[in-house]
Design a protein around this motif. Structure first.
Motif, mmCIF file in Angstrom:
data_model
loop_
_atom_site.group_PDB
_atom_site.id
_atom_site.type_symbol
_atom_site.label_atom_id
_atom_site.label_comp_id
_atom_site.label_asym_id
_atom_site.label_seq_id
_atom_site.Cartn_x
_atom_site.Cartn_y
_atom_site.Cartn_z
ATOM 1 N N GLU A 1 0.831 -1.198 0.000
ATOM 2 C CA GLU A 1 0.000 0.000 0.000
ATOM 3 C C GLU A 1 0.868 1.253 0.000
ATOM 4 O O GLU A 1 0.376 2.338 -0.235
ATOM 5 C CB GLU A 1 -0.915 -0.005 1.228
ATOM 6 N N HIS A 2 2.148 1.090 0.269
ATOM 7 C CA HIS A 2 3.078 2.213 0.324
ATOM 8 C C HIS A 2 4.123 2.063 -0.783
ATOM 9 O O HIS A 2 4.111 1.090 -1.531
ATOM 10 C CB HIS A 2 3.730 2.280 1.704
ATOM 11 N N ALA A 3 5.032 2.996 -0.825
ATOM 12 C CA ALA A 3 6.043 3.021 -1.892
ATOM 13 C C ALA A 3 6.831 1.711 -1.974
ATOM 14 O O ALA A 3 7.172 1.104 -0.960
ATOM 15 C CB ALA A 3 6.999 4.185 -1.670
ATOM 16 N N GLU B 1 11.829 -3.730 -3.457
ATOM 17 C CA GLU B 1 12.281 -3.185 -2.185
ATOM 18 C C GLU B 1 11.176 -2.321 -1.601
ATOM 19 O O GLU B 1 10.664 -1.422 -2.271
ATOM 20 C CB GLU B 1 13.537 -2.339 -2.378
ATOM 21 N N SER B 2 10.794 -2.617 -0.356
ATOM 22 C CA SER B 2 9.743 -1.845 0.311
ATOM 23 C C SER B 2 9.777 -2.160 1.796
ATOM 24 O O SER B 2 10.074 -3.298 2.185
ATOM 25 C CB SER B 2 8.365 -2.201 -0.254
ATOM 26 N N GLU B 3 9.454 -1.174 2.593
ATOM 27 C CA GLU B 3 9.426 -1.360 4.051
ATOM 28 C C GLU B 3 8.355 -2.344 4.488
ATOM 29 O O GLU B 3 8.423 -2.883 5.578
ATOM 30 C CB GLU B 3 9.214 -0.016 4.753
#
Length: 124
Positions: A30-32, A104-106
């Motif tokens: 849902e985020h970058a 790559e994502s948190e």
């Protein structure tokens, strides 16, 4: 370091909208997220370094070996996915060449979508 499979055998048949294909789910964010494609020629190397953010490497073509913080290499091939947590040391190399997608994502949680793979260490 965690290992998963995303090959055709792990997917589900999709027939909605008159479709006919197999979908292997990989991740949802849902985020970058940063997504790239890496092309390693024979003898190619992604050098030993710490992951800046959680990272998922999806081997599309070819084969190679990966390692985490230990000096133990594990064989990977097309259809395999390798996950490293933030700040985890890792390296990827190939004798014959490979192509991979990197995500790559948190917020990566590959265990929610892919089946775990039993790993085999590469011969020394």
């Amino acid at each position: 370091m965690e290992f998963y499979r995303f090959g055709q055998e792990t997917g589900k048949q999709i027939s909605k909208f008159n479709s006919d294909f197999i979908m292997s789910r990989i991740i949802q964010t849902e985020h970058a997220a940063h997504i790239g494609c890496m092309h390693l020629e024979a003898g190619g190397l992604i050098g030993y370094h710490q992951a800046v953010t959680p990272q998922l490497l999806l081997i599309l073509v070819g084969e190679g070996t990966v390692r985490g913080d230990k000096d133990e290499y594990v064989n990977v091939q097309a259809g395999d996915a390798v996950f490293w947590n933030k700040q985890e040391w890792h390296e990827t190399k190939t004798a014959t060449g490979l192509t991979a997608i990197v995500i790559e994502s948190e917020e990566l949680r590959p265990s929610l979508y892919m089946s775990v793979k039993v790993t085999v260490n590469a011969p020394e």
